[in-house]
Design an enzyme around this catalytic site. Structure first.
Site, PDB file in Angstrom:
ATOM      1  N   LYS A  78      -2.577   9.754  11.084  1.00 32.25           N
ATOM      2  CA  LYS A  78      -2.311   8.504  10.364  1.00 32.25           C
ATOM      3  C   LYS A  78      -0.803   8.325  10.222  1.00 32.25           C
ATOM      4  CE  LYS A  78      -3.729   6.255   5.988  1.00 32.25           C
ATOM      5  NZ  LYS A  78      -4.509   6.458   4.742  1.00 32.25           N
ATOM      6  N   SER A 153      -7.871   2.830   3.860  1.00 34.45           N
ATOM      7  CA  SER A 153      -6.717   2.490   4.659  1.00 34.45           C
ATOM      8  C   SER A 153      -6.572   3.290   5.959  1.00 34.45           C
ATOM      9  CB  SER A 153      -5.445   2.685   3.827  1.00 34.45           C
ATOM     10  OG  SER A 153      -5.257   4.045   3.507  1.00 34.45           O
ATOM     11  N   SER A 177      -9.655   6.276   0.992  1.00 39.12           N
ATOM     12  CA  SER A 177      -9.125   5.883   2.300  1.00 39.12           C
ATOM     13  C   SER A 177      -9.501   6.761   3.482  1.00 39.12           C
ATOM     14  CB  SER A 177      -7.606   5.777   2.241  1.00 39.12           C
ATOM     15  OG  SER A 177      -7.249   4.522   1.762  1.00 39.12           O
TER      16      SER A 177
END
Ligand code: GLN
Length: 484
Positions: A78, A153, A177
């Site tokens: 990420k 996210s 997330s």
């Protein structure tokens, strides 16, 4: 058989027997990316050059029979975790050109174990959101239906795993997330106990809640990655000095007699019927394996969202104060220093990030602090106690991960409150600091994945992994792949 479809353990076997080379694996993954990334848009930055550089040494180690759990395994990160020399944007304009001069602890541990960096994945700007629509660059698409969001996210990471663009990925989870997008993309996502994994090199959002964890194609791969990334790190004072077990050892052990708490507050109005049905069927399935479901209560559940949005925004307003155009990436000049700050932040941050900075600053301001921030801290204590109390009587808690399956792009983008409700079942877990995993447990009538959340005691990731594995092995959900 295409190599990119394999999971970590399958690839490990082939690589160790030298039936395939690391070069072939890397090739296969980038071919897949070439074929589908235009539709999925999971990545902010692809690092093919870096991957090819890492492949040589990994192959050498395999040839010399040196140890390394992840030797030659392509993994995506990420884009809020720093990998030295590789742009780390947080999907924000304000960090668009930021190249970190250091390596995060998680990526350096993956490196020590020989991983191959595939690329940096898209997220909601600074990890604030549930759909990746808040990314400053582009929206990632759900591989099961590209008209829909992948969740967020960590939506880039979960979409990349679901689309077979990497074998696994890392995500971060502040209020859901990792788990919510894992659920919406039909993959496995684990948020470890607060303090289990070092956050050195993770760009901070809400420091009392943030945790890094694995996103994988199955439960045993999650255990493998946990073995690599867990443990005390002197560079992160919040990482806990707690022993790290071999998380793979527990897999396959019996779940008979385990008490499984099902909170009555977690089946609410407005949930999708197919989600409710899949989760209830999953609980019955776990029961058929010999575990014992028990109805429990987490009485302060109703306060979770409000509590989270006061604490997370307060912490974010403080953490994001450092982006002022002086040291980091983006700057928009002005006639004096103050105007430069204002121009930089006005142009560099997106709407959701600004909303949260304003909310948090308000909650912390004098005269309001007691009414908001302090009250929220008190509510957090009650929520944490709910979990501690419940987990004295049951071994784990099982809930839906998300109230709905993946929604359409744009459907909730203009309604922050609706968007915030996506995390109604995941947020309390961060407030309590306990570990939780989301695993696939079914599909809706539109063929969209549904996730089951298993929550454990502090530092007892083993029990949730054990039950998750037993359930997974008794079902076929994790074997389905999207038709891209
Ligand atoms: N969706 C939640 C939020 O917007 C959680 C995000 C996260 O876990 N990083 O804050």
């Amino acid at each position: 058989m295409e190599l990119y479809t394999l999971d970590i353990s399958e690839l490990r076997r082939l690589l160790d027997r030298r039936e395939v080379s690391v070069g072939e694996v890397v090739d296969s993954v980038y071919k897949r990316i070439d074929a589908v990334e235009g539709r999925v848009k999971a990545f902010v930055t692809l690092t093919k050059e870096e991957a090819l550089k890492m492949a040589g040494p990994a192959q050498k180690k395999i040839d010399n029979k040196e140890p390394g759990t992840l030797l030659g395994i392509p993994i995506a990160i990420k884009d809020n975790m720093c990998a030295k020399g590789i742009r780390t944007t947080c999907s924000s304009r304000i960090l668009e050109k930021f190249v970190p001069p250091y390596e995060s602890t998680v990526t350096s541990r993956l490196k020590e174990h020989g991983y191959i960096l595939v690329g940096k994945t898209n997220l909601d700007e600074f990890a604030m959101g549930s759909s990746t629509e808040n990314s400053g660059f582009h929206t990632t698409r759900n591989p099961w239906d590209t008209a829909r969001i992948p969740g967020g996210s960590s939506g880039g990471s979960t979409a990349a795993v679901a689309a077979d663009e990497c074998m696994a990925a890392l995500g971060s989870d502040t209020g859901g997330s990792i788990r919510q997008p894992a659920s919406l993309c039909g993959v496995v996502g684990l948020k470890p106990t607060y303090g289990r994994v070092s956050r050195y090199g993770l760009v901070a959002f809400a420091s009392s809640l943030d945790q890094i964890g694995p996103i994988t194609k199955n439960v045993s791969d999650a255990a493998l990655i946990m073995n690599v990334i867990s443990g005390r790190d002197l560079l992160d004072s919040t990482s806990a000095p707690v022993d790290v077990p071999d998380f793979t050892r527990i897999l396959g052990q019996d779940v008979r007699g385990l008490k499984i708490g099902v909170p009555k507050e977690y089946f609410i109005e407005g949930m999708e019927e197919d989600v409710v049905n899949s989760v209830k069927a999953a609980v019955r399935q776990i029961e058929s394996l010999g575990a014992v479901p028990v109805e429990i209560s987490l009485p302060h559940t109703d306060y979770a969202i409000a509590t989270y949005y006061l604490l997370a925004t307060s912490e974010a307003s403080s953490n994001l104060a450092r982006y002022d155009g002086v040291k980091y990436g983006f700057r928009e000049n002005g006639k004096d220093l103050l105007e430069m700050y204002m121009n930089t932040r006005a142009a560099g941050f997106g709407a959701e990030v600004k909303r949260r900075i304003m909310l948090g600053t308000y909650a912390l301001s004098s005269g309001y602090y007691d009414a908001y921030y302090k009250k929220a801290q008190q509510a957090r204590t009650l929520i944490k106690k709910d979990f501690e109390q419940a987990l004295k009587t049951v071994d784990i808690i099982v809930t839906p991960t998300s109230p709905t399956a993946a929604f359409k792009i744009g459907e909730k983008a203009d309604d922050p409150l609706q968007m915030y409700l996506s995390d109604i079942f995941t947020i309390s877990v961060n407030l309590a600091g306990v570990p939780a995993i989301s695993i696939p447990c079914g599909f809706t009538r539109d063929d969209l994945p549904v996730g089951l959340q298993l929550i454990g005691r502090h530092f007892d990731e083993e029990t949730i992994l054990k039950v998750a594995y037993a359930y997974e092995q008794s079902t076929e959900w994790h074997k389905r792949k999207p038709k891209l």
